[in-house]
Design an enzyme around this catalytic site. Sequence first.
Site, PDB file in Angstrom:
ATOM      1  N   GLY A   8       0.825  -1.215   0.000  1.00  0.00           N
ATOM      2  CA  GLY A   8       0.000   0.000   0.000  1.00  0.00           C
ATOM      3  C   GLY A   8       0.852   1.256   0.000  1.00  0.00           C
ATOM      4  O   GLY A   8       0.491   2.274   0.605  1.00  0.00           O
ATOM      5  N   LEU A  10       1.470   3.504  -2.107  1.00  0.00           N
ATOM      6  CA  LEU A  10       1.034   4.729  -2.792  1.00  0.00           C
ATOM      7  C   LEU A  10      -0.081   5.448  -2.026  1.00  0.00           C
ATOM      8  O   LEU A  10      -0.609   6.448  -2.479  1.00  0.00           O
ATOM      9  CB  LEU A  10       0.556   4.411  -4.217  1.00  0.00           C
ATOM     10  CG  LEU A  10       1.596   3.764  -5.137  1.00  0.00           C
ATOM     11  CD1 LEU A  10       1.024   3.589  -6.543  1.00  0.00           C
ATOM     12  CD2 LEU A  10       2.879   4.583  -5.201  1.00  0.00           C
ATOM     13  N   ASP A  34       2.358  -1.670  -4.575  1.00  0.00           N
ATOM     14  CA  ASP A  34       0.949  -1.254  -4.549  1.00  0.00           C
ATOM     15  C   ASP A  34       0.248  -1.892  -5.734  1.00  0.00           C
ATOM     16  O   ASP A  34       0.908  -2.509  -6.584  1.00  0.00           O
ATOM     17  CB  ASP A  34       0.819   0.285  -4.580  1.00  0.00           C
ATOM     18  CG  ASP A  34      -0.450   0.759  -3.854  1.00  0.00           C
ATOM     19  OD1 ASP A  34      -1.533   0.226  -4.151  1.00  0.00           O
ATOM     20  OD2 ASP A  34      -0.353   1.635  -2.984  1.00  0.00           O
ATOM     21  N   ILE A  35      -1.093  -1.704  -5.819  1.00  0.00           N
ATOM     22  CA  ILE A  35      -1.813  -2.348  -6.926  1.00  0.00           C
ATOM     23  C   ILE A  35      -1.659  -1.613  -8.253  1.00  0.00           C
ATOM     24  O   ILE A  35      -2.040  -2.135  -9.284  1.00  0.00           O
ATOM     25  CB  ILE A  35      -3.334  -2.535  -6.656  1.00  0.00           C
ATOM     26  CG1 ILE A  35      -3.909  -1.322  -5.930  1.00  0.00           C
ATOM     27  CG2 ILE A  35      -3.620  -3.819  -5.930  1.00  0.00           C
ATOM     28  CD1 ILE A  35      -5.412  -1.331  -5.849  1.00  0.00           C
ATOM     29  N   ASP A  52      -1.112  -6.916  -5.421  1.00  0.00           N
ATOM     30  CA  ASP A  52      -2.438  -6.946  -4.802  1.00  0.00           C
ATOM     31  C   ASP A  52      -2.253  -7.808  -3.545  1.00  0.00           C
ATOM     32  O   ASP A  52      -1.910  -8.989  -3.667  1.00  0.00           O
ATOM     33  CB  ASP A  52      -3.442  -7.581  -5.771  1.00  0.00           C
ATOM     34  CG  ASP A  52      -4.841  -7.690  -5.173  1.00  0.00           C
ATOM     35  OD1 ASP A  52      -4.961  -7.699  -3.931  1.00  0.00           O
ATOM     36  OD2 ASP A  52      -5.806  -7.780  -5.952  1.00  0.00           O
ATOM     37  N   TYR A 141     -14.843  -0.997   9.272  1.00  0.00           N
ATOM     38  CA  TYR A 141     -13.441  -0.597   9.444  1.00  0.00           C
ATOM     39  C   TYR A 141     -12.980  -0.923  10.871  1.00  0.00           C
ATOM     40  O   TYR A 141     -11.915  -1.509  11.082  1.00  0.00           O
ATOM     41  CB  TYR A 141     -13.351   0.908   9.183  1.00  0.00           C
ATOM     42  CG  TYR A 141     -11.960   1.509   9.242  1.00  0.00           C
ATOM     43  CD1 TYR A 141     -10.970   1.126   8.355  1.00  0.00           C
ATOM     44  CD2 TYR A 141     -11.671   2.524  10.170  1.00  0.00           C
ATOM     45  CE1 TYR A 141      -9.708   1.724   8.390  1.00  0.00           C
ATOM     46  CE2 TYR A 141     -10.418   3.122  10.202  1.00  0.00           C
ATOM     47  CZ  TYR A 141      -9.440   2.713   9.308  1.00  0.00           C
ATOM     48  OH  TYR A 141      -8.201   3.308   9.344  1.00  0.00           O
ATOM     49  N   LYS A 145     -10.164  -3.412  12.237  1.00  0.00           N
ATOM     50  CA  LYS A 145      -9.016  -2.941  13.023  1.00  0.00           C
ATOM     51  C   LYS A 145      -8.876  -3.723  14.334  1.00  0.00           C
ATOM     52  O   LYS A 145      -7.764  -4.086  14.722  1.00  0.00           O
ATOM     53  CB  LYS A 145      -9.109  -1.430  13.281  1.00  0.00           C
ATOM     54  CG  LYS A 145      -8.861  -0.583  12.033  1.00  0.00           C
ATOM     55  CD  LYS A 145      -7.480  -0.845  11.430  1.00  0.00           C
ATOM     56  CE  LYS A 145      -7.162   0.003  10.230  1.00  0.00           C
ATOM     57  NZ  LYS A 145      -5.929  -0.419   9.539  1.00  0.00           N
TER      58      LYS A 145
END
Length: 313
Positions: A8, A10, A34-35, A52, A141, A145
């Site tokens: 991740g 970016l 990143d993807i 991914d 979310y 978490k």
Amino acid sequence: MERIIITGALGQIGTELTLKLREKYGDENVLPTDIKEPESDELKGKPFEILDVRDKTRMDEIVEDFKPDTIMHMAALLSATCEKNPQFAWDINMGGLINALETARERDLKFFTPSSIGAFGPSTPKENTPQVTIQRPTTMYGVNKVSGELLCDYYHEKFGVDTRGVRFPGLISHVKEPGGGTTDYAVEIFFEAIRNGQYTSFIDKNTNMDMMYMDDAIEAIIKLMEADASNLEHRNAFNVTAMSINPEMVANEIKKHIPDFELFYDVDPVRQGIAESWPNAIDATEAERQWGFAPQYDLEKMTVTMLEAIRNK
Ligand code: AKB
């Protein structure tokens, strides 16, 4: 830490984390993934891999090739995006996390992933929220978490993986804008103040949430990862924050520099509901005590820095 892979990379945190770690450890020792391909000039022409995080086979290939000693797993969807498509959020946030943890277990890597103030819920004490307290979030979310914190603790207890994490508040930065978060207003307001002299907030007037400037967030990650493990009583994840603010407070600070700045409200019920389920102000003293967390930016200093940086873009 000597050789670090970032997922991740970016995203809002990953972008600045990559730059800072490269400054510290050298371009060749930090591998952002990143993807999609990077667009920023700073990342172009330097090591980068498409990944991914749901694809464990690809993750294995990249790690086998790069041979890191640390994985920083930043790939995740933020709170408001998760509410739009909860099943997809579980897939990315939890599927990606378990792949990254498995990679750390199989290859004996140090591991960092951020949790969030989103890991708290309406039954959590709202003021001075303790390090250890009730965590019954009411958002996907938040469910991700809390599950993530528990999973990271499990990998530490069961398999001895050196997992570490912080519960980030809203992060304010000018390099890469966030997307899909409940705290995003606190970034947008600075950009709109410079671009248009006004901002319409989707979060209501007196809604306090914890925030922190990005430089302090990156410093916190590095400090925690470099901390002596024997000093860590907790691991996943430490409360960290630098300020508890609401839209009115940010606007008043901006007005000191842009006197004509105007703030309007058009409250988004989904994001307002999420914000109201989170604490107003968390207590970060355990992070201070156990590994020396010490943020440098308060609202005043951050406002000056943000406005100047956006003006010079
Ligand atoms: C969000 O608003 O979703 C994030 C966070 C506080 O975790 N910025």
